[in-house]
Design a protein around this motif. Structure first.
Motif, short mmCIF file in Angstrom:
data_model
loop_
_atom_site.label_atom_id
_atom_site.label_comp_id
_atom_site.label_asym_id
_atom_site.label_seq_id
_atom_site.Cartn_x
_atom_site.Cartn_y
_atom_site.Cartn_z
N LEU A 1 1.60 6.94 -6.38
CA LEU A 1 0.84 7.62 -5.32
C LEU A 1 0.88 9.14 -5.46
O LEU A 1 -0.14 9.81 -5.35
CB LEU A 1 1.39 7.24 -3.94
N LEU B 1 -6.01 3.48 -3.18
CA LEU B 1 -4.72 3.29 -2.51
C LEU B 1 -4.26 1.83 -2.63
O LEU B 1 -3.11 1.55 -2.99
CB LEU B 1 -4.85 3.71 -1.04
N LYS C 1 -3.15 0.96 -6.15
CA LYS C 1 -1.84 1.52 -6.49
C LYS C 1 -0.72 0.73 -5.81
O LYS C 1 0.33 0.47 -6.42
CB LYS C 1 -1.79 3.00 -6.07
N THR D 1 7.23 1.13 0.28
CA THR D 1 5.92 1.60 -0.21
C THR D 1 5.15 2.29 0.91
O THR D 1 4.54 3.35 0.71
CB THR D 1 5.11 0.41 -0.77
N VAL E 1 3.53 5.99 1.18
CA VAL E 1 2.10 6.21 1.48
C VAL E 1 1.98 7.26 2.58
O VAL E 1 1.19 8.20 2.48
CB VAL E 1 1.42 4.89 1.92
N ARG F 1 3.08 10.80 1.30
CA ARG F 1 2.66 11.17 -0.07
C ARG F 1 2.16 12.61 -0.11
O ARG F 1 1.51 13.10 0.81
CB ARG F 1 1.59 10.21 -0.60
#
Lengths: 258, 508
Positions: free
Chosen positions: B371, B391, B394, B436, B440, B443
Motif C-alpha cells: 500500500l 486497493l 493489493k 491490513t 489501509v 497509509r
C-alpha cells in the motif's frame, strides 16, 4: 461509457484553479488540438507540473474544468484516463520488474489484448533500444534507460494524448534523440503530445505551438512566429522570447501588486 | 582538532546522527522533546521497577551454586550476543552500501579508512545502547542492593558489543570475498535473521527435546548441564564473572573484546574503501530473470495488479529475510507439535496463538509494502480504474501471501486437531485482516526501500497492530481451550480496531 468526440480538442482547460500554501494555478484556460505537439514552458514554480498533474488525474483542482477529447476528466475520470498517458521527469518504474514485465503490467492496467500488447511491446523495446535488456530487472538501469522504459509503458496502450513532464531531463544525446523521434512519429500518426521542458531548443524544434505559463497563468501562446511577433523580436530564438515574456509577466505582476 | 582525524570524523558522525535522530523523534515539532523525555524517563523507571522486583524476589546468589549462576548468566549473555551480532551485521553491511556522503569522502584526500573506523565504533556503541536499555537496570539495582562493583557490568556489556561488531565485520568481509558485493547484502540479511533468532530458538528446541516444554530457562537451570561443565575457576566463566562485576574478569574481558575489534579493524582497514567502492551500481545490475514468461498473460485489471504485487513481494530480499525470521519462530511450536503428535493437546495450544500472531504481524508488513511502498504511484493512479480496484487487489495480494506462508502449518494442525485448526484459520484471517485494515487507514506514500523505518510513520498504528495481533492470538488460544474468556479477548481485538478507525487520518 462516455463516447469520445472526434472533433473535440484533445485538451480543453477552463478556469482551472489550484492552491497549496499559495496559488499555484490561477484561472488557467488552455486548448490543445488533436494531433498537435504542444510545449508548455515556464520558469520553475510557474505551475506547469501542477497543471499537467491535474490533467492526468493525479491532483484534484480547486475549481475549473478539464475536458479530454470531449470527456469531462473530472466527472468521468476513468474514461478520460483510457486515452491519456503520463510520463514524469522521475521515471516511476519497478526496480524488481524487467521492461518486458513492466510493459505486460501496464498493458494489463489498460486492458489491452495480451497478443496486441506483446507485439507492440516488442516493437517499442526495439525502437527504444531496450530489446537486449528486455528481461533484465530495471533496478540497475541508468536514468536514460529507466526513462525509456517509462515511455514505452506510456505508449504500449496507444494513448491519444501523451503528457510528458520534463521527459528529457538527464538523458544523454542518444537517448534524447530516440525519445524525440518516437514522440514525433506518434504526432505524425495523429497522437497529441503535451510536454513541459526547460530545454528551449527542443520546444523550438519540435512543438507546433508553445504556451508560456508564469505564476499559474498562461501569459503567451502560439506558434514560434506568433510569439516572435508578440514580443516584437523578429528573428530571435525562443530563449530570448521566453525570457522577455517572463520578465514582462513579472513586471505586470509587480505593478498589479503595487 | 585537526581536520580528517579520527576525532574530527567522530564529531561529524555524531552531529549527523544527532540530527537524524532528533528529526526522526521530534518530526519537526520541538515541543515533542518534553513528551519524548518523559517517555524515556518512564521507560527507564519502569525497567528499574521490574529489575528491582525480579532481583529481590528471585535472586539469592549467596545460596546458589556459582556454576549454576555462571551458566544462567552465560546463557543470557549468549542470547544478547546473538542479537548484538545480528544488529551489528546489518549495520556494518549498511555502512559499506550506504552512499550518502561516502562518495564525497572517498573522493577527498582524507584517509578513508578513518570514516569506517568511526562508523564501526558507532555500530558497537549502538548495539550496546540497545542492550543496555534492557540490562542496565539490573546492574543498577544490584549496585544498590549489593555492591557498586556491579556497575562494572557496563564495561562487560561494551566489550561484548565490541566482540559482536568484530564478528559482524569479519562475516561481512568474508561475504564480500566469497559471494561478491552483489549478493553480500542479501545474504548478510539472512544470516543476521538466523543469528538473531538462532540461539534463542536452539535453546527452546533443546528444552522441547529434553524437558518437553518451551522454556529456555529449563536448559540453563538444569542440574545435568551444571554438572557437565567445568568448575567455577575455569576461564570459560570469565564473561559471566565480568557480567557479575568481578573487576579482574571485567579487565580480561575488555582486553579480549576491544582487542578482537581492534585487530579485525586493523586487519581489514586497508580494504574498507575498496569494498565500499565495489558496491557502487551492483544493486540490481545485470539481474536477468531466470524464468521468462513465454507470452503476455491475460487477466482482469485486479488480477494484473495482484500478480504484480506478488512478484514484487517474492523478489524483495529484505522482506524475505524478515519472513524467514518469523518462520524461524514458527519452527519452535511446529517442532513441539511434531514431537507431541497425537499425544498432547498442550502442543496444539502453543501453536495456535503463535500462528495467529505471526499472521497479523506478517500481514501488517506486507500491507505496508504493497500500500505505502508502491514504486510507481503515478502509473497506478493514472490507469483507467477506480482507486478501489487497486486497493482491493493489493489487499488480496497481502492475504494470499499470508495464506501461502501459514497454510502448511494450519493444514498440519488440521491433521492433529481439526477444531484447533478451524479456530486458527478463522483467527488468523481476522488478525491478518485487522492488521491490513490498519495499514489501509494509516497509509502514506513512501519508498519501498524505507520498509525498515515503517514503524516511524505511525507509532500508534504500529502499537495497535501489535495489540490487535496479540488479542487475536489470545482469542484463538482461549477458544481452542474452550474457554469463554475468548469472547472477551475477541472484544478487545475489535475494540482496538474500532479505536484505530476513529483516530485514522481523515485524508486516507
Amino acid at each position: 461509457m462516455t463516447v469520445q468526440q472526434p472533433d473535440a480538442p484533445a485538451l480543453s482547460i477552463a478556469g482551472l484553479h489550484k492552491s497549496f500554501d499559495k496559488p499555484a494555478v490561477c484561472g488557467l484556460d488552455l486548448s490543445v488540438a488533436g494531433g498537435e505537439f504542444y510545449a508548455l514552458l515556464g520558469p520553475n514554480g510557474a505551475g506547469k507540473t501542477t497543471t499537467l498533474r491535474m490533467v492526468a488525474g493525479l491532483l484534484p483542482p480547486d475549481s475549473g474544468s478539464i475536458s479530454i477529447y470531449g470527456i469531462d476528466a473530472l466527472f468521468n475520470a476513468v474514461e478520460a484516463k483510457r486515452v491519456v498517458a503520463w510520463v514524469s521527469d522521475e521515471p516511476m518504474i519497478y526496480d524488481k520488474l524487467s521492461p518486458y514485465e513492466y510493459l505486460e503490467f501496464v498493458a494489463g492496467l489498460w486492458s489491452v489484448d495480451p497478443r496486441i500488447a506483446e507485439a507492440r511491446s516488442a516493437e517499442l523495446l526495439e525502437l527504444l533500444g531496450l530489446a537486449p535488456h528486455a528481461h533484465e530487472r530495471c533496478g540497475g538501469f541508468s536514468k536514460g534507460m529507466r526513462q525509456k522504459v517509462a515511455l514505452a509503458g506510456a505508449l504500449v496502450h496507444e494513448p491519444r494524448l501523451i503528457i510528458l513532464d520534463e521527459p528529457l531531463t538527464g538523458l544523454d544525446a542518444g537517448s534524447a534523440r530516440q525519445v524525440k523521434s518516437v514522440l514525433q512519429e506518434r504526432v505524425a500518426g495523429g497522437v497529441t503530445v503535451i510536454m513541459t521542458t526547460h530545454i528551449l531548443e527542443v520546444a523550438e524544434r519540435m512543438a507546433r505551438r508553445i504556451g508560456v505559463i508564469d505564476r499559474g497563468r498562461l501569459i503567451a501562446e502560439g506558434t514560434l512566429e506568433e510569439l516572435r511577433t508578440r514580443s516584437g523580436r523578429d528573428g530571435s530564438n525562443l530563449e530570448e522570447i521566453f525570457l522577455d515574456l517572463v520578465a514582462e509577466g513579472g513586471q505586470e505582476a509587480g505593478e498589479a501588486a503595487a | 582538532m585537526s581536520s580528517a582525524s579520527l576525532a574530527w570524523f567522530a564529531r561529524h558522525e555524531i552531529g549527523l546522527f544527532w540530527r537524524d535522530w532528533t528529526a526522526l523523534v521530534l518530526r519537526g515539532k520541538p515541543r515533542r522533546k518534553i513528551f519524548v523525555g518523559l517517555a524515556l524517563a518512564g521507560f527507564l523507571i519502569g525497567m528499574h521497577v521490574v529489575a528491582w522486583f525480579t532481583v529481590t524476589d528471585t535472586v539469592n546468589l549467596a545460596e546458589t551454586d556459582p556454576r549454576a549462576v555462571f551458566i544462567f548468566v552465560s546463557g543470557c549473555a549468549l542470547v544478547s550476543l546473538s542479537l548484538m551480532v545480528s544488529q551489528s551485521l546489518e549495520m556494518v553491511t549498511r555502512a559499506f552500501y550506504a552512499r550518502a556522503d561516502l562518495d564525497l569522502i572517498l573522493t577527498s584526500p582524507a584517509p578513508s579508512a578513518r570514516i569506517f573506523i568511526v562508523r564501526f565504533c558507532a555500530v558497537a556503541l549502538m548495539s550496546v545502547v540497545m542492550s543496555a536499555a534492557l540490562v542496565a537496570p539490573f546492574f543498577n539495582v544490584m549496585a544498590v542492593l549489593e555492591s557498586p562493583v556491579w556497575l562494572l557490568g557496563y564495561f562487560a556489556l561494551l566489550s561484548m558489543s565490541a566482540i559482536a561488531t568484530a564478528i559482524a565485520l569479519i562475516v561481512a568481509v568474508v561475504l564480500f570475498r566469497t559471494v561478491g558485493p552483489r549478493r553480500t547484502r542479501f545474504i548478510a540479511q539472512i544470516i543476521a535473521a538466523v543469528i538473531g533468532a538462532g540461539f534463542a530458538i536452539a535453546m527452546q528446541l533443546v528444552a522441547i527435546v529434553y524437558f518437553g516444554n518451551l522454556s529456555r530457562l529449563s536448559v540453563l537451570t538444569s542440574p545435568e548441564l551444571t554438572v557437565s561443565l567445568p568448575g567455577p575457576a575455569s576461564p570459560i566463566w570469565i564473561p559471566a564473572r565480568a557480567m557479575l562485576g568481578d573487576a579482574l574478569a571485567v579487565l580480561a574481558f575488555c582486553v579480549a573484546g576491544f582487542g578482537i575489534l581492534g585487530l579485525s579493524i586493523w586487519a581489514y582497514s586497508s580494504r574498507f574503501a575498496a569494498l565500499a567502492l565495489s558496491t557502487v551500481g551492483v544493486s540490481e545490475h545485470n539481474t536477468v530473470n531466470a524464468r521468462r514468461p513465454a507470452r503476455f498473460r491475460a487477466g482482469t485489471v485486479r488480477r494484473t495488479l495482484r500478480r504484480k504485487e506478488l512478484v514484487l513481494l517474492a523478489r524483495d530480499p529484505w522482506l524475505l529475510s524478515q519472513t524467514l525470521m518469523q518462520m524461524l519462530y514458527l519452527l519452535v511450536p511446529a517442532f513441539l507439535l511434531w514431537r507431541n503428535y497425537g499425544s498432547d493437546i498442550g502442543a496444539v495450544i502453543v501453536v495456535v496463538p503463535v500462528v495467529v500472531m505471526a499472521s497479523g504481524q506478517l500481514a501488517g508488513g506486507l500491507a505496508w509494502l504493497t500500500l505505502c511502498g508502491e514504486d510507481a504511484p503515478d502509473l497506478v493512479e493514472t490507469a483507467p480504474m477506480s482507486s478501489n480496484v487497486a486497493l482491493q487487489a493489493k489487499i488480496e495480494a497481502v492475504l494470499i501471501a499470508v495464506g501461502l506462508a501459514v497454510a502448511p502449518i494450519v493444514l498440519f494442525l488440521g491433521l492433529v486437531d481439526l477444531h484447533a485448526a478451524l479456530i486458527t484459520a478463522i483467527c488468523l484471517v481476522l488478525s491478518a485482516s485487522a492488521a491490513t485494515a490498519m495499514q489501509v487507514w494509516f497509509r502514506a506514500q513512501a519508498k519501498r526501500s524505507h520498509f525498515r523505518h515503517r514503524h516511524a510513520s505511525s507509532k500508534i498504528a504500529t502499537l495497535a497492530e501489535a495489540f490487535s495481533s496479540i488479542s487475536w492470538a489470545g482469542t484463538a488460544a482461549l477458544a481452542a481451550l474452550g474457554n469463554g474468556l475468548a469472547a472477551v479477548s475477541a472484544l478487545m481485538a475489535v475494540g482496538v480496531l474500532v479505536f484505530v478507525w476513529t483516530i485514522r487520518p481523515r485524508e486516507a
